[in-house]
Motif scaffolding. Structure first.
Motif, short mmCIF file in Angstrom:
data_model
loop_
_atom_site.label_atom_id
_atom_site.label_comp_id
_atom_site.label_asym_id
_atom_site.label_seq_id
_atom_site.Cartn_x
_atom_site.Cartn_y
_atom_site.Cartn_z
N TYR A 77 1.04 -1.29 -0.02
CA TYR A 77 0.04 0.02 0.21
C TYR A 77 0.86 1.09 0.14
N MET A 78 1.87 1.23 0.89
CA MET A 78 2.71 2.30 1.03
C MET A 78 3.54 2.84 -0.17
N ASN A 79 3.99 1.67 -0.85
CA ASN A 79 4.68 1.73 -1.89
C ASN A 79 4.12 2.66 -3.18
N THR A 80 2.76 2.13 -3.46
CA THR A 80 2.00 2.84 -4.63
C THR A 80 1.58 4.13 -4.10
N LEU A 153 -4.05 -6.32 -4.47
CA LEU A 153 -5.06 -5.49 -3.80
C LEU A 153 -4.67 -4.32 -3.30
N PHE A 154 -3.72 -4.45 -2.26
CA PHE A 154 -3.23 -3.22 -1.54
C PHE A 154 -2.41 -2.25 -2.28
N SER A 155 -1.73 -2.72 -3.56
CA SER A 155 -0.90 -1.78 -4.33
C SER A 155 -2.26 -0.91 -5.01
N LEU A 156 -3.12 -1.70 -5.57
CA LEU A 156 -4.19 -1.08 -6.14
C LEU A 156 -5.17 0.02 -5.15
N GLY A 157 -5.07 -0.34 -4.04
CA GLY A 157 -5.86 0.56 -3.01
C GLY A 157 -4.75 1.78 -2.54
N GLY A 158 -3.55 1.60 -2.74
CA GLY A 158 -2.69 2.47 -2.63
C GLY A 158 -2.80 3.60 -3.75
N LEU A 159 -2.85 2.97 -4.77
CA LEU A 159 -2.94 3.82 -6.21
C LEU A 159 -4.29 4.47 -6.00
#
Lengths: 257, 258
Positions: A77-80, A153-159
């Protein structure tokens, strides 16, 4: 763009993010390892040794999959959210937006960076976990699938968060007030079967519960919820978040002026 | 003659932040055409709509209505194709200041689908032409202001665009470096690259450009050849013609207000 050119563009985004993650390893890779090590020591070893087994597992064995998953969720999450928001803030995002990369490829590029960091952190935390307990792998395919889907999922959420963030505060509101409570209440430290029926039902509304249980099932073959339902929930959320992002990028919301 | 850029009845309205002020009409029905091979000046005061127009052409701004095409490819429905033709040198520095000069250029080429090895080869003549070859391993934050501008030109040229759009490329650049940039731009224009230039240095536009459009408050005031514009105004300097046109716009507005 031909598929070959699209691959080169995707590789360029991923390579850039890899170099960045490794260059600032003390900010990207080390903190989750330190934090989870402390969890292993305090909750797993000191306190856990005083507790009764859950689902036939020692307490440290029970919490290791959930703690790996917690690191994966936070890191992805924090990465994106940070790479996308910083790119918008410094206007380096324009380098990508003026290029012929289609919207879906830009999304895939950012999300893959988050998945990459999530997997790197997951592997590191898993290796550290081996110093504290024995980890059996019941089903390697489900383990990899759960890791990849959760980090996706959490990369999408972060974006999505990065697209809507209006300032640096906007990057931390969701992780602090939504993600952290849901993660802690997502069955890392307990089985929902220890709850009264009402709270068991309430817990089922927490999507993170399904991810942690799927991951624990992949290790030890025990889960509060049917593995098929766990994976279906994960896939459903991934599809939903992806559709939201495609719509946002197509309309330019939070991306272009 | 093919049009490198054709814009028809283009509107852009920016919504204000929630609860603050009213919408801002940045472009009000702009119609414009730039022929292939042209060296075209887009002039206007701050806030006239130049950067918004460039933003729409390059995919950084979403138009409200109207049509914009790059080499006959609509920027909205065929964006990917349209963007392959464009190289953009923006007004503000927008590269990663921690990256080296060479990495910035090679990364940009990568986004256009050029593999790293090929991009490294392509970067050499461009960096040499722009006097940045010796600085290729220098982190970009250590470059002077003029070098940073030239770095953005190099980055815009790495994929061999047919259309180069320069948004105030010589702002804050010393006279000597500005002249060398002029020479370089003339050279690539002669070699076939269409150039659109926005600048507040009107001497620059007069020296370099064959055609000119002046935009104010989102509307095009004039769009003709540089030569005919100056001839129409009694062979005055462009600066005076520009001030007359912008001033006339203000007077009309004042009359309407009264």
């Amino acid at each position: 763009m031909t598929p070959q050119k699209q691959w080169t563009a995707f590789y360029t985004m991923l390579r850039n993010d890899f170099v960045r993650i490794v260059r600032i390893w003390s900010q990207t890779l080390l903190p989750p390892v330190v934090t989870t090590t402390l969890y292993f020591v305090v909750f797993g070893t000191f306190i856990g040794s005083q507790l009764k087994p859950i689902h036939g597992l020692t307490y440290i064995q029970f919490i290791v999959p959930g703690l790996i998953m917690m690191s994966v969720i936070t890191s992805s999450y924090m990465n994106t959210v940070s790479t996308f928001y910083f790119a918008k803030w410094t206007k380096t995002l324009d380098e990508i937006l003026v290029s012929p990369m289609p919207e879906w490829l830009v999304i895939v590029g950012f999300v893959s960076g988050g998945v990459m960091r999530g997997l790197m952190v997951g592997v590191l935390v898993g290796v550290v976990g081996l110093f504290f307990t024995h980890l059996a792998i019941q089903n390697i395919a489900v383990l990899i699938l759960t890791l990849v889907l959760t980090s996706t999922l959490f990369s999408l959420g972060g974006l999505i968060n990065g697209a809507f963030a209006k300032g640096f505060d906007g990057m931390s509101i969701v992780p602090t007030f939504v993600l952290t409570p849901l993660t802690y209440l997502g069955g890392i430290f307990y089985s929902i079967q220890q709850f009264p029926p009402f709270w068991q039902t309430v817990s089922l509304f927490n999507p993170i519960l399904y991810m942690i249980n799927a991951f624990r099932w992949a290790f030890f073959g025990v889960s509060d919820i049917n593995i098929g339902i766990c994976l279906s929930v994960l896939i459903g959320f991934v599809v939903l978040f992806l559709l939201v992002l495609l719509w946002l990028f197509r309309r330019g919301i939070g991306v272009r002026l | 003659m093919t049009h490198a850029v054709s814009v028809s009845n283009l509107y852009k309205t920016y919504d204000p932040p929630k609860g603050q002020g009213s919408p801002v009409e940045a472009l009000r029905g702009v119609t414009l055409a730039v022929e292939e091979g042209d060296f075209f000046a887009l002039l206007g005061p701050n806030g006239a709509g130049k950067t918004t127009l460039i933003g729409i052409l390059t995919g950084l701004v979403t138009k409200t209505s109207g049509e914009a095409k790059i080499f006959n490819h609509p920027v909205d429905t065929d964006a990917s194709r349209a963007k392959t033709y464009i190289g953009l040198v923006p007004q503000e520095f927008n590269f990663n200041i921690f990256e080296k000069v060479e990495d910035i250029i090679v990364t940009q080429a990568g986004y256009y689908g050029t593999p790293r090895a090929e991009a490294l080869k392509a970067a050499e003549p461009i960096l040499k032409d722009l006097g940045l070859w010796d600085k290729r391993y220098t982190p970009s934050q250590q470059l002077s202001g003029g070098m940073k501008r030239r770095l953005m030109i190099a980055r815009a040229l790495i994929h061999g665009p047919k259309l180069l759009i320069l948004d105030e490329p010589t702002a804050g650049v010393d006279v000597e470096m500005r002249r060398s940039m002029w020479t370089f731009l003339r050279k690539i224009n002669k070699e076939g690259t269409t150039i659109i230039l926005t600048t507040h240095y009107l001497e620059e536009a007069e020296q370099l450009c064959r055609n000119v459009a002046i935009i104010n408050k989102g509307s095009i005031l004039v769009n003709q050849s540089m030569q005919s514009l100056l001839a129409d105004h009694g062979e005055e300097k462009l600066e005076q013609v520009y001030l007359d046109l912008i001033g006339a716009g203000k007077e009309t507005e004042n009359e309407q207000t009264l």
